[in-house]
Design a protein around this motif. Structure first.
Motif, PDB file in Angstrom:
ATOM      1  N   UNK A  38     104.246  20.571  24.339  1.00 35.84           N
ATOM      2  CA  UNK A  38     104.399  21.170  23.005  1.00 35.84           C
ATOM      3  C   UNK A  38     105.517  22.211  22.954  1.00 35.84           C
ATOM      4  N   UNK A  39     105.671  22.986  24.029  1.00 32.01           N
ATOM      5  CA  UNK A  39     106.681  24.054  23.992  1.00 32.01           C
ATOM      6  C   UNK A  39     107.896  23.733  24.860  1.00 32.01           C
ATOM      7  N   UNK A  40     107.933  22.487  25.371  1.00 35.76           N
ATOM      8  CA  UNK A  40     109.087  21.994  26.121  1.00 35.76           C
ATOM      9  C   UNK A  40     109.360  22.805  27.396  1.00 35.76           C
ATOM     10  N   UNK A  41     108.303  22.982  28.191  1.00 35.12           N
ATOM     11  CA  UNK A  41     108.397  23.679  29.472  1.00 35.12           C
ATOM     12  C   UNK A  41     107.672  22.820  30.508  1.00 35.12           C
ATOM     13  N   UNK A  42     108.240  22.730  31.714  1.00 31.38           N
ATOM     14  CA  UNK A  42     107.629  21.912  32.768  1.00 31.38           C
ATOM     15  C   UNK A  42     106.214  22.403  33.088  1.00 31.38           C
ATOM     16  N   UNK A  43     105.361  21.451  33.427  1.00 40.12           N
ATOM     17  CA  UNK A  43     103.947  21.748  33.671  1.00 40.12           C
ATOM     18  C   UNK A  43     103.745  22.747  34.810  1.00 40.12           C
ATOM     19  N   UNK A  44     104.545  22.638  35.881  1.00 36.04           N
ATOM     20  CA  UNK A  44     104.350  23.582  36.988  1.00 36.04           C
ATOM     21  C   UNK A  44     104.666  25.018  36.548  1.00 36.04           C
ATOM     22  N   UNK A  45     105.632  25.189  35.675  1.00 31.43           N
ATOM     23  CA  UNK A  45     105.932  26.529  35.159  1.00 31.43           C
ATOM     24  C   UNK A  45     104.814  27.000  34.230  1.00 31.43           C
ATOM     25  N   UNK A  46     104.277  26.078  33.429  1.00 30.48           N
ATOM     26  CA  UNK A  46     103.151  26.414  32.551  1.00 30.48           C
ATOM     27  C   UNK A  46     101.966  26.891  33.380  1.00 30.48           C
ATOM     28  N   UNK A  47     101.701  26.212  34.497  1.00 28.98           N
ATOM     29  CA  UNK A  47     100.585  26.615  35.355  1.00 28.98           C
ATOM     30  C   UNK A  47     100.767  28.038  35.864  1.00 28.98           C
ATOM     31  N   UNK A  48     101.990  28.391  36.251  1.00 24.76           N
ATOM     32  CA  UNK A  48     102.268  29.767  36.698  1.00 24.76           C
ATOM     33  C   UNK A  48     102.075  30.763  35.555  1.00 24.76           C
ATOM     34  N   UNK A  49     102.558  30.412  34.378  1.00 24.14           N
ATOM     35  CA  UNK A  49     102.402  31.294  33.223  1.00 24.14           C
ATOM     36  C   UNK A  49     100.931  31.472  32.855  1.00 24.14           C
ATOM     37  N   UNK A  50     100.160  30.382  32.893  1.00 26.36           N
ATOM     38  CA  UNK A  50      98.733  30.483  32.592  1.00 26.36           C
ATOM     39  C   UNK A  50      98.013  31.356  33.615  1.00 26.36           C
ATOM     40  N   UNK A  51      98.416  31.251  34.859  1.00 26.35           N
ATOM     41  CA  UNK A  51      97.826  32.090  35.900  1.00 26.35           C
ATOM     42  C   UNK A  51      98.091  33.569  35.610  1.00 26.35           C
ATOM     43  N   UNK A  52      99.313  33.889  35.213  1.00 22.93           N
ATOM     44  CA  UNK A  52      99.658  35.273  34.872  1.00 22.93           C
ATOM     45  C   UNK A  52      98.876  35.740  33.644  1.00 22.93           C
ATOM     46  N   UNK A  53      98.774  34.871  32.656  1.00 26.91           N
ATOM     47  CA  UNK A  53      98.029  35.226  31.444  1.00 26.91           C
ATOM     48  C   UNK A  53      96.550  35.419  31.741  1.00 26.91           C
ATOM     49  N   UNK A  54      96.008  34.622  32.676  1.00 22.20           N
ATOM     50  CA  UNK A  54      94.608  34.800  33.089  1.00 22.20           C
ATOM     51  C   UNK A  54      94.417  36.150  33.764  1.00 22.20           C
ATOM     52  N   UNK A  55      95.344  36.530  34.631  1.00 25.66           N
ATOM     53  CA  UNK A  55      95.244  37.818  35.328  1.00 25.66           C
ATOM     54  C   UNK A  55      95.285  38.983  34.352  1.00 25.66           C
ATOM     55  N   UNK A  56      95.941  38.785  33.228  1.00 26.05           N
ATOM     56  CA  UNK A  56      96.012  39.829  32.202  1.00 26.05           C
ATOM     57  C   UNK A  56      94.925  39.674  31.139  1.00 26.05           C
ATOM     58  N   UNK A  57      93.952  38.792  31.407  1.00 26.05           N
ATOM     59  CA  UNK A  57      92.802  38.577  30.529  1.00 26.05           C
ATOM     60  C   UNK A  57      93.220  38.200  29.103  1.00 26.05           C
ATOM     61  N   UNK A  58      94.215  37.319  29.003  1.00 26.53           N
ATOM     62  CA  UNK A  58      94.656  36.841  27.700  1.00 26.53           C
ATOM     63  C   UNK A  58      94.231  35.400  27.452  1.00 26.53           C
ATOM     64  N   UNK A  59      94.070  34.622  28.519  1.00 21.49           N
ATOM     65  CA  UNK A  59      93.545  33.257  28.417  1.00 21.49           C
ATOM     66  C   UNK A  59      92.477  33.077  29.487  1.00 21.49           C
ATOM     67  N   UNK A  60      91.653  32.063  29.310  1.00 21.23           N
ATOM     68  CA  UNK A  60      90.673  31.718  30.337  1.00 21.23           C
ATOM     69  C   UNK A  60      90.605  30.200  30.455  1.00 21.23           C
ATOM     70  N   UNK A  61      90.163  29.756  31.610  1.00 21.95           N
ATOM     71  CA  UNK A  61      89.971  28.334  31.850  1.00 21.95           C
ATOM     72  C   UNK A  61      88.542  27.987  31.440  1.00 21.95           C
ATOM     73  N   UNK A  62      88.423  27.113  30.445  1.00 23.51           N
ATOM     74  CA  UNK A  62      87.107  26.731  29.940  1.00 23.51           C
ATOM     75  C   UNK A  62      86.423  25.697  30.836  1.00 23.51           C
TER      76      UNK A  62
END
Length: 89
Positions: free
Chosen positions: A40-64
């Motif tokens: 959707x945002x035109x970014x490689x999946x491996x980079x998305x995984x790193x970004x999601x990990x950072x966002x999880x550490x900052x309590x902005x997203x969670x894995x359902x």
């Protein structure tokens, strides 16, 4: 206006990266996999995984779906929703 320093830091953290901001915008009220987000945002999946990990550490997203290996679903936390509302306003 928010006067909570931690939330202000989270807002600044998200606004410092267009990718982080786009992830939050894409997760608005829906669950998505890293692949869906990346496409959707035109970014490689491996980079998305790193970004999601950072966002999880900052309590902005969670894995359902933390117990599955592939196709995990991510959503916004309450703080993530607050930051998103601030960004959208």
């Amino acid at each position: 206006m928010c006067n909570d320093d931690k939330l202000l830091e989270k807002i600044a953290y998200v606004l410092a990266s267009e990718h982080r901001k786009n992830i939050l915008l894409y997760l608005d009220s829906e669950l998505h996999t890293p692949k869906q987000i990346g496409d959707a945002i035109n970014v490689r999946t491996n980079h998305i995984s790193n970004l999601l990990s950072q966002l999880r550490k900052n309590d902005l997203v969670y894995c359902a779906t933390p117990n599955i290996r592939k196709g995990k679903l991510y959503a916004l936390t309450d703080d993530g929703k607050y930051v998103l509302n601030y960004i959208k306003s």
